[in-house]
Design an enzyme around this catalytic site. Structure first.
Site, mmCIF file in Angstrom:
data_model
loop_
_atom_site.group_PDB
_atom_site.id
_atom_site.type_symbol
_atom_site.label_atom_id
_atom_site.label_comp_id
_atom_site.label_asym_id
_atom_site.label_seq_id
_atom_site.Cartn_x
_atom_site.Cartn_y
_atom_site.Cartn_z
ATOM 1 N N ASN A 1 57.375 88.958 25.034
ATOM 2 C CA ASN A 1 57.603 90.413 24.970
ATOM 3 C C ASN A 1 56.410 91.131 24.347
ATOM 4 O OD1 ASN A 1 60.143 89.700 25.798
ATOM 5 N ND2 ASN A 1 61.214 90.703 24.114
ATOM 6 N N ASP B 1 66.523 95.169 26.660
ATOM 7 C CA ASP B 1 65.870 94.574 25.487
ATOM 8 C C ASP B 1 66.726 94.874 24.245
ATOM 9 O OD1 ASP B 1 63.798 93.349 24.063
ATOM 10 O OD2 ASP B 1 62.708 95.232 23.787
HETATM 11 P P1 13P Z 1 55.766 94.006 19.899
HETATM 12 O O1 13P Z 1 56.174 95.099 18.959
HETATM 13 O O2 13P Z 1 54.999 92.936 19.200
HETATM 14 O O3 13P Z 1 55.083 94.514 21.103
HETATM 15 O O4 13P Z 1 57.133 93.299 20.402
HETATM 16 C C1 13P Z 1 57.884 93.848 21.452
HETATM 17 C C2 13P Z 1 59.227 93.212 21.575
HETATM 18 O O5 13P Z 1 59.537 92.162 21.045
HETATM 19 C C3 13P Z 1 60.195 93.907 22.436
HETATM 20 O O6 13P Z 1 61.443 93.297 22.382
HETATM 21 O O1 G3H Z 2 61.362 95.375 20.044
HETATM 22 C C1 G3H Z 2 61.512 96.513 20.441
HETATM 23 C C2 G3H Z 2 60.660 97.132 21.466
HETATM 24 O O2 G3H Z 2 59.328 97.237 21.036
HETATM 25 C C3 G3H Z 2 61.240 98.435 21.882
HETATM 26 O O3 G3H Z 2 61.028 99.390 20.932
HETATM 27 O O4 G3H Z 2 63.265 100.248 20.310
HETATM 28 O O5 G3H Z 2 61.195 101.620 19.938
HETATM 29 O O6 G3H Z 2 62.090 101.244 22.245
HETATM 30 P P1 G3H Z 2 61.955 100.718 20.841
HETATM 31 ZN ZN ZN Z 3 61.894 92.352 20.523
#
Ligand code: 13P
Ligand code: G3H
Ligand code: ZN
Length: 322
Positions: free
Chosen positions: A267, A83
């Site tokens: 996501n 991600d």
């Molecule tokens: P949220 O913070 O809305 O759960 O989004 C998660 C996300 O986009 C991870 O890439």
């Molecule tokens: O968009 C990001 C995700 O919610 C992951 O969050 O970078 O704190 O692991 P993080």
């Molecule tokens: Zn994201």
């Protein structure tokens, strides 16, 4: 079945008018809560790992936890995705280290530079049988250490998407249509309030989504920042010592509608964090003398499973689609 890429999942999701859930994982209880829900619902699944998750839990631990889930859930397809990959090196490390999908997020760079970085990742990934998600436009909110203010966020420009996809060869595209990362997605000034006093955010820009889909027929679109910030868990946190005023998310009906269109991956991370934190806070308020992590993590894991089950059935529409 072994870990899969998202190619087949997205084709079926596009044709079937649903989206696959992509949930962030950071430890064993989160992996278990999510995968137990997906196995029971017979839903395809994307487990995703951020740069921050790799720093917290270690790449190998996360890959092995996901491999354990694959063994425990032999009947559903599971993809392991990076991600918000910040650069080529991080993407390469995940491609070499067992991931089946990576995101290169160069959305903060100028258009030409975003194309150049994304194309380099796509070439390496495709040579290794891995698929690539890219991003055009930028979401507000916090992801990893980057905090994008509402003023610095920008909607995706549909007139750029064909050139971007054809020049990069990316396999899916994340777009900005008004979703936002984190639990505080909108300021009170951006919202109206309903009768219960809860903030109602501005609606998603379906006009942009529709124009992007018209220009990229059959191409899978991704929505980030799609937590809905269930008020039930915000309340549970606030009633048990927390302080989360004005935490508000994306209305689920709007995500459901997006899933019936070209959006194939949604996501969701913050909602699981809220469920976990609310459960743990409540557990300690109810049992101030307890100290065994297995006790307070049991309801936390159960509530992660419950919220994921709800998302698979009522928001993504992917239950029974594995
Ligand atoms: P949220 O913070 O809305 O759960 O989004 C998660 C996300 O986009 C991870 O890439
Ligand atoms: O968009 C990001 C995700 O919610 C992951 O969050 O970078 O704190 O692991 P993080
Ligand atoms: Zn994201």
């Amino acid at each position: 079945m072994p870990l899969v890429t998202t190619t087949e999942m997205f084709k079926k999701a596009y044709d079937g008018g649903y989206a696959v859930g992509a949930f962030n994982v950071n430890n064993m209880e989160i992996v278990q809560g999510i995968t137990e829900a997906a196995r029971e619902q017979h839903a395809p699944l994307i487990l995703q790992v951020s740069k921050g998750a790799r720093a917290y839990a270690n790449h190998t631990y996360l890959v092995k936890l996901v491999e354990a889930a694959v063994i425990e859930c032999p009947d559903i397809p599971i993809a392991l995705h990076l991600d918000h990959g910040p650069d080529f090196e991080t993407c390469k490390s995940c491609i070499d280290g067992g991931f089946t999908s990576v995101m290169i997020d160069a959305s903060s760079k100028p258009f030409a530079e975003n194309i150049e970085i994304t194309r380099k990742v796509v070439e390496y990934a495709h040579d290794h049988g891995v698929v690539v998600e890219a991003e055009l436009g930028s979401l507000a909110g916090v992801e990893d250490e980057v905090n994008v203010s509402a003023e610095d966020s920008s909607y995706t420009r549909p007139e750029e998407v064909e050139e971007f996809v054809s020049k990069t060869g990316c396999d899916s595209l994340a777009i900005a249509i008004g979703t936002s990362h984190g639990a505080y997605k909108f300021t009170a000034a951006q919202c109206t309030r309903n009768e219960q006093g809860v903030l109602v955010p501005p609606p998603l820009r379906f006009d942009i989504l529709e124009e992007v889909s018209r220009r990229l027929p059959g191409f899978p679109i991704v929505l980030h920042g799609s937590s809905s910030v269930p008020q039930e868990f915000v309340k549970m946190i606030n009633e048990n010592g927390g302080k989360m005023p004005d935490a508000v998310g994306i209305p689920e009906e709007q995500l459901r509608k997006a899933a019936t269109l070209s959006v194939c991956k949604i996501n969701i991370d913050s909602d699981l964090r809220l469920a976990m934190t609310g459960s743990i806070r409540k557990y300690f308020a109810d049992h101030p003398d307890h100290f065994d992590p297995r006790q307070y993590l049991t309801p936390a894991r159960a509530n992660i499973k419950a919220i994921v089950t709800h998302k698979l059935i009522d928001v993504l529409g992917c239950a029974g689609k594995a």
